[in-house]
Write a protein that holds these residues in place. Structure first.
Motif, mmCIF file in Angstrom:
data_model
loop_
_atom_site.group_PDB
_atom_site.id
_atom_site.type_symbol
_atom_site.label_atom_id
_atom_site.label_comp_id
_atom_site.label_asym_id
_atom_site.label_seq_id
_atom_site.Cartn_x
_atom_site.Cartn_y
_atom_site.Cartn_z
ATOM 1 N N ARG A 1 -67.556 -37.362 -68.183
ATOM 2 C CA ARG A 1 -67.167 -38.210 -67.059
ATOM 3 C C ARG A 1 -66.335 -37.402 -66.069
ATOM 4 O O ARG A 1 -65.515 -36.572 -66.481
ATOM 5 C CB ARG A 1 -66.328 -39.403 -67.545
ATOM 6 C CG ARG A 1 -67.088 -40.491 -68.286
ATOM 7 C CD ARG A 1 -67.504 -40.143 -69.692
ATOM 8 N NE ARG A 1 -66.444 -39.663 -70.545
ATOM 9 C CZ ARG A 1 -65.631 -40.451 -71.260
ATOM 10 N NH1 ARG A 1 -65.789 -41.737 -71.238
ATOM 11 N NH2 ARG A 1 -64.696 -39.920 -72.039
ATOM 12 N N ASN B 1 -77.172 -50.563 -63.421
ATOM 13 C CA ASN B 1 -75.805 -50.049 -63.358
ATOM 14 C C ASN B 1 -74.872 -51.239 -63.119
ATOM 15 O O ASN B 1 -75.015 -51.939 -62.121
ATOM 16 C CB ASN B 1 -75.701 -49.036 -62.217
ATOM 17 C CG ASN B 1 -74.334 -48.384 -62.123
ATOM 18 O OD1 ASN B 1 -73.366 -48.843 -62.718
ATOM 19 N ND2 ASN B 1 -74.251 -47.327 -61.348
ATOM 20 N N ARG C 1 -77.626 -38.194 -65.794
ATOM 21 C CA ARG C 1 -76.449 -38.310 -64.944
ATOM 22 C C ARG C 1 -76.673 -39.298 -63.800
ATOM 23 O O ARG C 1 -77.734 -39.335 -63.178
ATOM 24 C CB ARG C 1 -76.071 -36.954 -64.347
ATOM 25 C CG ARG C 1 -74.817 -37.043 -63.472
ATOM 26 C CD ARG C 1 -74.333 -35.706 -62.977
ATOM 27 N NE ARG C 1 -73.190 -35.896 -62.095
ATOM 28 C CZ ARG C 1 -71.929 -36.012 -62.497
ATOM 29 N NH1 ARG C 1 -71.650 -35.944 -63.784
ATOM 30 N NH2 ARG C 1 -70.945 -36.197 -61.637
ATOM 31 N N GLU C 2 -75.643 -40.096 -63.560
ATOM 32 C CA GLU C 2 -75.621 -41.017 -62.425
ATOM 33 C C GLU C 2 -74.284 -40.850 -61.697
ATOM 34 O O GLU C 2 -73.250 -40.579 -62.314
ATOM 35 C CB GLU C 2 -75.770 -42.466 -62.884
ATOM 36 C CG GLU C 2 -77.087 -42.785 -63.557
ATOM 37 C CD GLU C 2 -78.219 -42.980 -62.570
ATOM 38 O OE1 GLU C 2 -77.938 -43.079 -61.347
ATOM 39 O OE2 GLU C 2 -79.382 -43.036 -63.019
ATOM 40 N N ASN C 3 -74.308 -41.056 -60.394
ATOM 41 C CA ASN C 3 -73.099 -41.058 -59.568
ATOM 42 C C ASN C 3 -73.016 -42.369 -58.792
ATOM 43 O O ASN C 3 -74.043 -42.953 -58.437
ATOM 44 C CB ASN C 3 -73.107 -39.900 -58.566
ATOM 45 C CG ASN C 3 -73.046 -38.543 -59.239
ATOM 46 O OD1 ASN C 3 -72.062 -38.219 -59.884
ATOM 47 N ND2 ASN C 3 -74.108 -37.760 -59.095
ATOM 48 N N ARG D 1 -65.832 -40.967 -55.635
ATOM 49 C CA ARG D 1 -67.088 -40.659 -56.327
ATOM 50 C C ARG D 1 -66.807 -40.578 -57.816
ATOM 51 O O ARG D 1 -65.900 -39.871 -58.260
ATOM 52 C CB ARG D 1 -67.682 -39.324 -55.868
ATOM 53 C CG ARG D 1 -69.071 -39.059 -56.483
ATOM 54 C CD ARG D 1 -69.435 -37.588 -56.478
ATOM 55 N NE ARG D 1 -68.471 -36.772 -57.180
ATOM 56 C CZ ARG D 1 -68.385 -36.678 -58.512
ATOM 57 N NH1 ARG D 1 -69.187 -37.381 -59.294
ATOM 58 N NH2 ARG D 1 -67.471 -35.908 -59.065
ATOM 59 N N GLY E 1 -68.914 -40.158 -61.747
ATOM 60 C CA GLY E 1 -70.179 -39.717 -62.314
ATOM 61 C C GLY E 1 -70.100 -39.568 -63.819
ATOM 62 O O GLY E 1 -69.010 -39.417 -64.397
ATOM 63 N N HIS F 1 -72.776 -38.282 -67.442
ATOM 64 C CA HIS F 1 -73.980 -38.096 -68.247
ATOM 65 C C HIS F 1 -73.522 -37.935 -69.687
ATOM 66 O O HIS F 1 -72.317 -37.823 -69.961
ATOM 67 C CB HIS F 1 -74.806 -36.897 -67.778
ATOM 68 C CG HIS F 1 -74.197 -35.565 -68.065
ATOM 69 N ND1 HIS F 1 -73.183 -35.021 -67.290
ATOM 70 C CD2 HIS F 1 -74.450 -34.651 -69.038
ATOM 71 C CE1 HIS F 1 -72.843 -33.842 -67.764
ATOM 72 N NE2 HIS F 1 -73.595 -33.592 -68.828
#
Length: 426
Positions: free
Chosen positions: A87, A345, A389-391, A410, A412, A414
């Protein structure tokens, strides 16, 4: 020569169950996949993208589908996994990227089932949820990412013990129920900058670990539609938990943190004698828990205090998740698995800033697994998975001036995981 005395399988199973419950009670939780729920329960399910509701192949009926215990046979599963979430967060253009320091966790698991008769089976499942588990180091001046002092983070663990009873109400069709005995633990630190926004600043942050308990239930149906198709359904209503008194100035409702309702349906197809396909569709109702679902910055800007009935939460919404798995029995010793898990999400961009503490943003998982059976009664199951991975980018607020930067935050994430499980049939 005196005969050797051996323990009955049920006695050995009971002692092992107590050992696993004790181990789980002190193990940290770090799941953060479908929100803060794991993508699956039990390593066979985890290797198949989490698909499990219409399958009866292990002792995890208490969490996947209580009715499946009727067809799982008498067996014990003991295992563990290494879970590695990554994270990070930053205020764009203002701070460097800060990574959470907790990236490796050992998580035990236990499943047990016993067929008592042609019409009744019982079981026991020990499992957990978690994922609001972060620890960000401060900057060199001692100030952390959210303006407090020292390390910044939270640690949430939920341990559920689920005894199970299942009845075969008609040939090939069963109903099941699992009372859910829940204990959860929480800690937050580094949130001193939020003191001006709290209804109870003395019980907002750095209060150590606090505990909460509750009782819930999960019910399920499992049915065989001929020789090739099985179907299932599982439902657990919201579990009302006692308050976190040490954090009544943080969570909406003076420390309330209930476990959201969740439910799903599944179907499995025996496409060939050696190939099984499984599909689950599930729903997690994070929106029904104010401390999780209340908007964050919106409530701050409206003057609602942390800890109040309408106080800021994490802004999580209800999510739907689809789990697809395939299983191929290659020979009498080896079974191979693969799966795909895709969910929504739960975190909207407007709530990114508060979710620096809990960046559960992952939507897609790819999974693999295998079982090796050296004999008719023993199995070794392996699974590994990757969360893509997502942001999420959203606004930030300078609380001293209440000025908003629309693209200031921001977050993020994964993750990877690997697990091993031993099973014994009896």
């Amino acid at each position: 020569m005196q005969p050797r005395h051996t323990q009955a399988p049920s006695v050995r199973a009971s002692r092992l169950a107590l050992t696993l419950i004790a181990a789980a009670s002190v193990a940290p939780a770090a799941w953060a996949t479908n929100g803060y729920f794991p993508h699956g329960f039990g390593l066979k399910a985890k290797g198949m993208g989490g698909a499990s509701i219409a399958l009866a192949q292990d002792g995890f009926a208490g969490v996947n589908n209580p009715a499946a215990a009727m067809f799982a046979g008498s067996r014990l599963e003991i295992g563990g996994e290494i879970f590695r979430p990554y994270r990070d967060a930053q205020f764009v253009g203002q701070t460097p990227v800060v990574e959470s320091g907790r990236t490796a966790f050992l998580i035990p698991e236990l499943g047990y089932s016993a067929k008592l008769s042609e019409r009744m089976a019982v079981g026991l499942t020990v499992y957990g949820n978690g994922g609001m588990n972060t620890s960000y180091a401060p900057f060199p001046n001692g100030v952390n990412l959210l303006g407090g002092q020292g390390k910044l983070g939270v640690d949430l663990m939920q341990l559920i013990v689920a005894p199970t009873v299942a009845w075969q109400v008609a040939d090939g069709h069963a109903l099941g129920v699992s009372p859910l005995l829940v204990w959860q633990r929480f800690e937050a630190y580094g949130l001193q900058a939020f003191g001006m926004m709290s209804s109870d600043p003395a019980n907002l942050t750095n209060r150590g670990k606090d505990n909460s308990t509750g009782i819930g239930v999960r019910v399920g149906y499992f049915g065989k539609l001929g020789d090739r198709v099985t179907v299932g359904a599982s439902y657990s209503p919201k579990i009302r938990m006692s308050r976190f008194d040490k954090y009544r100035g943080l969570f909406a409702g003076s420390g309330d943190f209930d476990i959201p309702a969740n439910y799903g349906v599944g179907v499995a197809l025996q496409a060939t004698p050696t190939l099984t396909l499984a599909l689950d569709a599930t729903r997690i109702r994070y929106g029904g828990v104010p401390s999780i679902a209340n908007p964050s910055l919106q409530q701050v800007m409206a003057g609602q205090p942390l800890g109040g009935a309408q106080g800021p939460g994490f802004g999580w919404r209800d999510i739907s998740v689809v789990k697809l798995g395939v299983q191929w029995q290659m020979n009498e010793r080896w079974t191979l698995r693969a799966g795909y898990n895709e969910g929504q999400n739960p975190i909207r961009p407007d709530d990114a800033m508060f979710n620096i503490l809990a960046p559960g943003v992952i939507r897609k998982h790819v999974t693999f697994g295998a079982t090796y059976a050296p004999d008719a009664r023993t199995e070794w199951t392996f699974a590994l998975w990757h969360g893509k991975r997502e942001n999420v980018v959203g606004p930030s607020v300078d609380f001293s001036s209440m000025q908003m930067n629309p693209t200031g935050t921001r977050i993020g994430m994964h993750q990877n995981g690997f697990g091993v499980q031993f099973s014994r049939k009896f």
